[in-house]
Scaffold this motif. Structure first.
Motif, short mmCIF file in Angstrom:
data_model
loop_
_atom_site.label_atom_id
_atom_site.label_comp_id
_atom_site.label_asym_id
_atom_site.label_seq_id
_atom_site.Cartn_x
_atom_site.Cartn_y
_atom_site.Cartn_z
N ASN A 109 44.88 39.12 44.55
CA ASN A 109 45.45 38.79 45.80
C ASN A 109 44.54 38.46 46.76
OD1 ASN A 109 48.11 39.30 44.84
ND2 ASN A 109 48.25 41.48 45.45
N ALA A 110 43.32 39.07 46.97
CA ALA A 110 42.32 38.54 47.84
C ALA A 110 41.95 37.17 47.47
CB ALA A 110 41.12 39.81 47.79
N GLN A 111 41.73 36.96 46.16
CA GLN A 111 41.12 35.99 46.16
C GLN A 111 42.14 34.46 46.13
OE1 GLN A 111 40.85 36.58 41.76
NE2 GLN A 111 38.39 37.41 42.10
N LEU A 112 43.46 34.95 45.82
CA LEU A 112 44.62 33.81 46.14
C LEU A 112 44.43 33.68 47.82
CD1 LEU A 112 47.07 32.38 45.72
CD2 LEU A 112 48.34 34.63 45.80
N LEU A 113 44.32 34.69 48.70
CA LEU A 113 44.27 34.31 50.06
C LEU A 113 42.98 33.87 50.54
CD1 LEU A 113 45.28 38.14 51.53
CD2 LEU A 113 46.73 36.13 51.16
N TRP A 114 41.88 33.89 49.98
CA TRP A 114 40.66 33.17 50.25
C TRP A 114 40.86 31.59 49.86
CZ3 TRP A 114 37.86 34.18 53.92
CH2 TRP A 114 37.31 35.63 54.06
N VAL A 115 41.39 31.47 48.59
CA VAL A 115 41.65 30.21 48.39
C VAL A 115 42.85 29.33 49.11
CG1 VAL A 115 42.42 28.52 46.39
CG2 VAL A 115 41.29 30.44 45.74
N TRP A 116 43.44 29.94 49.59
CA TRP A 116 44.65 29.62 50.40
C TRP A 116 44.17 29.20 51.68
CZ3 TRP A 116 49.14 27.58 48.63
CH2 TRP A 116 50.16 27.28 49.47
N VAL A 117 43.39 30.08 52.30
CA VAL A 117 43.07 29.92 53.82
C VAL A 117 41.87 28.88 53.97
CG1 VAL A 117 41.17 31.73 53.98
CG2 VAL A 117 42.60 30.94 56.06
#
Length: 403
Positions: free
Chosen positions: A316-324
């Motif tokens: 989930n943290a990786q998903l948020l970093w890729v998104w932002v």
């Protein structure tokens, strides 16, 4: 008081600007007030700073008390009324928090003195050693690997020693006049969840399915309170990490905050997602870095040594970093694709983004998240169609390139 000064040419540049002269005078007054006697500074060296602050190394030329031979002075300008966060308050609170740690656990510079009214900090001088960026852009792969593992160990030690510190950090921020505070990246993530779908549609012709938005909304729970929160320097990129004989020390806490440790641990899997330093790492090194980090935090959170507990949070943290980071770096209409940082060696934005979405696709496939993998695949194809096949080739850091 620990002092860590390395030898080397002084490279002294005496500032001539009124702003720099004012900073030296203010630092003398702050130190004199702290010690109760006159303190004089000399040989000021400009360390760069930013549009927010003046940063200098100065020598203690006169003091009746024992002080380090040199110190670093950081002088902030006024915080704009419209600013979401005050970097001085974040840095002062962060340095007070980490200075209170035992010397052997300290991972940042010791706070020697500060003055909230003058918006000035006097910090331990960590010396002229190499930053992690210097090591990664050199030509010694073994040294680079050791430095990255030391960086991961320092991050884990920081998390374990500051676990449960949110009330203390909140009190320090309030004492500095901040009525509230937040992780500045959390604000950007929240905005990007709402704004990136339209940008992807306009720029790449990719529509974001509702299921993907649901995934992101669920992932943002990491930004809320949890039992896995600890202090974070926030900007833990290579040029803010000093490699010393006693381990890696972190610098620049002007966005320091308390957040879920998974948001920092994601840096071990997706190298420095908030940074211009977005080159590739050798296979398996990320796994070794994550293992090193886990070895430091398991005494505090033993359940995070269980993949079934950690890996979903980390994904989930990786998903948020890729998104932002896509929201940050994706060229808008009329913009050209360019290096992430025009002043530093870095890949082009499209190349960094393709690499991150490809990693996300691979991790989603391993986690049996076919919808995320399919969406990531579409984004990769759209980026390559827009910016060319060259976007598929992210080089490793120079230290890991074979000649």
């Amino acid at each position: 008081m620990s002092v860590e000064i390395t030898t080397g040419p002084p490279e002294v540049r005496v500032p001539v600007s009124a702003e720099a002269t004012d900073t030296v005078g203010t630092a003398e007054a702050v130190l004199s007030k702290r010690t109760g006697a006159t303190v004089r500074l000399a040989d000021a060296e400009d360390l760069g700073g930013s549009d927010r602050s003046v940063v200098m190394r100065v020598r203690i030329a006169e003091s009746p008390f024992e002080l380090p031979r040199t110190v670093v002075v950081k002088h902030y300008g006024e915080c704009p009324a419209e600013a979401r966060s005050d970097p001085f308050a974040h840095e002062a609170a962060s340095c007070q928090l980490t200075t209170a740690l035992p010397p052997e656990a300290r991972i940042g510079p010791e706070l020697i003195a500060h003055d909230a009214a003058e918006r000035l900090l006097v910090l331990e001088d960590l010396g002229r050693g190499s930053t992690l960026a210097d090591v990664l852009f050199a030509d010694d792969p073994r040294m680079a690997e050791r430095a990255l593992l030391a960086w991961a160990r320092a991050l884990g030690r920081l998390h374990s020693t500051t676990a449960g510190c949110e009330a203390d950090f909140d009190a320090l921020m309030r004492r500095l006049g901040a009525r509230s505070w937040t992780d500045p990246v959390a604000d950007d993530i929240t905005r990007s969840v709402g704004e990136l779908p339209e940008l992807l549609s306009q720029t790449l012709g990719v529509d974001t399915p509702p299921r993907m938005v649901e995934r992101l909304t669920g992932a943002t729970e990491l930004l809320e309170s949890s039992r896995y929160r600890s202090f974070s320097p926030s900007d833990i990129c290579p040029d803010n990490s000093l490699v010393t004989g006693s381990g890696v020390r972190f610098m620049d806490f002007e966005w320091g905050c308390v957040r879920d440790v998974a948001m920092d641990a994601a840096y071990l899997q997706y190298p420095f997602p908030s940074s211009w330093c977005s080159y590739a790492l050798p296979d398996n090194l990320a796994e070794s870095m994550l293992s090193t980090w886990r070895s430091e935090i398991v005494e505090v959170w033993p359940e995070l040594d269980d993949d079934e507990v950690l890996m979903p949070r980390l994904f989930n943290a990786q998903l948020l970093w890729v998104w932002v980071s896509t929201w940050w770096f994706l060229p808008r209409t009329g913009e050209t694709d360019r290096p992430i940082d025009l002043h530093m060696p870095s890949p082009r934005r499209s190349t960094a983004l393709v690499d991150r979405w490809r990693h996300l696709r691979s991790d989603a496939e391993k986690a049996d998240m076919a919808d995320v993998a399919e969406f990531a695949d579409r984004v990769v194809d759209a980026l390559v169609n827009r910016f060319g096949a060259g976007a598929l080739h992210l080089q490793p850091y120079p230290a890991f390139r074979t000649t």
